[in-house]
Scaffold this motif. Structure first.
Motif, PDB file in Angstrom:
ATOM      1  N   GLN A   1      -1.817  -5.749   0.722  1.00 38.48           N
ATOM      2  CA  GLN A   1      -3.012  -4.913   0.595  1.00 38.48           C
ATOM      3  C   GLN A   1      -4.243  -5.801   0.620  1.00 38.48           C
ATOM      4  O   GLN A   1      -4.193  -6.965   0.236  1.00 38.48           O
ATOM      5  CB  GLN A   1      -2.970  -4.087  -0.677  1.00 38.48           C
ATOM      6  N   PRO A  31       1.052  -5.260  -2.871  1.00 37.70           N
ATOM      7  CA  PRO A  31       0.725  -3.947  -3.433  1.00 37.70           C
ATOM      8  C   PRO A  31       1.333  -3.764  -4.821  1.00 37.70           C
ATOM      9  O   PRO A  31       2.425  -4.248  -5.107  1.00 37.70           O
ATOM     10  CB  PRO A  31       1.352  -2.958  -2.451  1.00 37.70           C
ATOM     11  N   PHE A  72       3.051   2.811  -5.820  1.00 36.95           N
ATOM     12  CA  PHE A  72       3.309   2.993  -4.383  1.00 36.95           C
ATOM     13  C   PHE A  72       3.100   4.448  -3.984  1.00 36.95           C
ATOM     14  O   PHE A  72       2.582   4.730  -2.903  1.00 36.95           O
ATOM     15  CB  PHE A  72       4.719   2.510  -4.016  1.00 36.95           C
ATOM     16  N   GLU A 125      -0.889   5.113  -4.251  1.00 37.84           N
ATOM     17  CA  GLU A 125      -1.750   4.386  -3.310  1.00 37.84           C
ATOM     18  C   GLU A 125      -1.420   4.628  -1.847  1.00 37.84           C
ATOM     19  O   GLU A 125      -2.321   4.667  -1.027  1.00 37.84           O
ATOM     20  CB  GLU A 125      -1.710   2.884  -3.614  1.00 37.84           C
ATOM     21  N   GLU A 184      -7.714   3.494  -3.977  1.00 37.21           N
ATOM     22  CA  GLU A 184      -7.261   3.181  -5.329  1.00 37.21           C
ATOM     23  C   GLU A 184      -8.345   3.594  -6.305  1.00 37.21           C
ATOM     24  O   GLU A 184      -9.525   3.563  -5.992  1.00 37.21           O
ATOM     25  CB  GLU A 184      -7.003   1.675  -5.451  1.00 37.21           C
ATOM     26  N   PHE A 207      -3.940  -1.670   4.124  1.00 36.13           N
ATOM     27  CA  PHE A 207      -2.590  -2.202   4.038  1.00 36.13           C
ATOM     28  C   PHE A 207      -2.226  -2.768   5.399  1.00 36.13           C
ATOM     29  O   PHE A 207      -2.470  -2.132   6.421  1.00 36.13           O
ATOM     30  CB  PHE A 207      -1.605  -1.113   3.611  1.00 36.13           C
TER      31      PHE A 207
END
Length: 162
Positions: free
Chosen positions: A30, A41, A59, A62, A114, A125
């Motif tokens: 990330q 991440p 996970f 996000e 986030e 990502f």
């Protein structure tokens, strides 16, 4: 949720968990849009939450992905500046896999968001080839070496930035 994130007059303490996801010899990293470096991440553990519960939640929140957790791979003591204060962070890194490979792109990059400390952040990502890890700025800076040791059991390291 109440993150395990403490602030004192002189320090910040953070308890975090991160996932090492590898697919086709690429690792998922990330990159917050306000940062130049990449990270694995994950996110902060909340009170009453296990490492696994936090990682599964992070996970899902996000990137909308369901994961399964295999093994604890790295235990890190990390020291870095957080704004004007030094931060002491404990981060446990687990190897993870997708339980449904249709939930996220499996190559290239994609965008997510986030929420931390009342603010929303955009996060990129990226699937980074493992053999390119030394060519990018990634935290921890010894990530390429650590990835080469994934089959060697749990690795402990201390990382000091700045």
């Amino acid at each position: 949720m109440n993150d395990i994130l403490f602030r004192t007059e002189n320090w910040i303490f953070s308890y975090r968990v991160a996932g090492i996801m590898i697919h086709n010899n690429k690792v998922l990293l990330q990159k917050p849009t306000n940062d130049t470096g990449f990270a694995f991440p994950g996110g902060h553990i909340s009170f009453g939450e296990t490492n696994a519960e936090a990682l599964i939640r992070e996970f899902k929140e996000e990137i909308g992905a369901d994961i399964s957790i295999t093994d604890l791979k790295w235990v890190a003591e990390i020291f870095f500046p957080w704004g004007e204060k030094p931060c002491h962070q404990i981060c446990n890194y687990y190897q993870v896999t997708l339980t449904d490979k249709t939930q996220i792109p499996l190559d290239g990059q994609f965008i997510s968001s986030e929420h931390l400390e009342g603010r929303d952040f955009t996060i990129e990502f990226h699937w980074i080839p493992i053999d390119s890890m030394n060519d990018i700025e990634v935290y921890p800076t010894n990530a390429a070496e650590l990835l080469s040791l994934l089959g060697e059991g749990v690795q402990h390291f201390v990382y000091r930035e700045g």
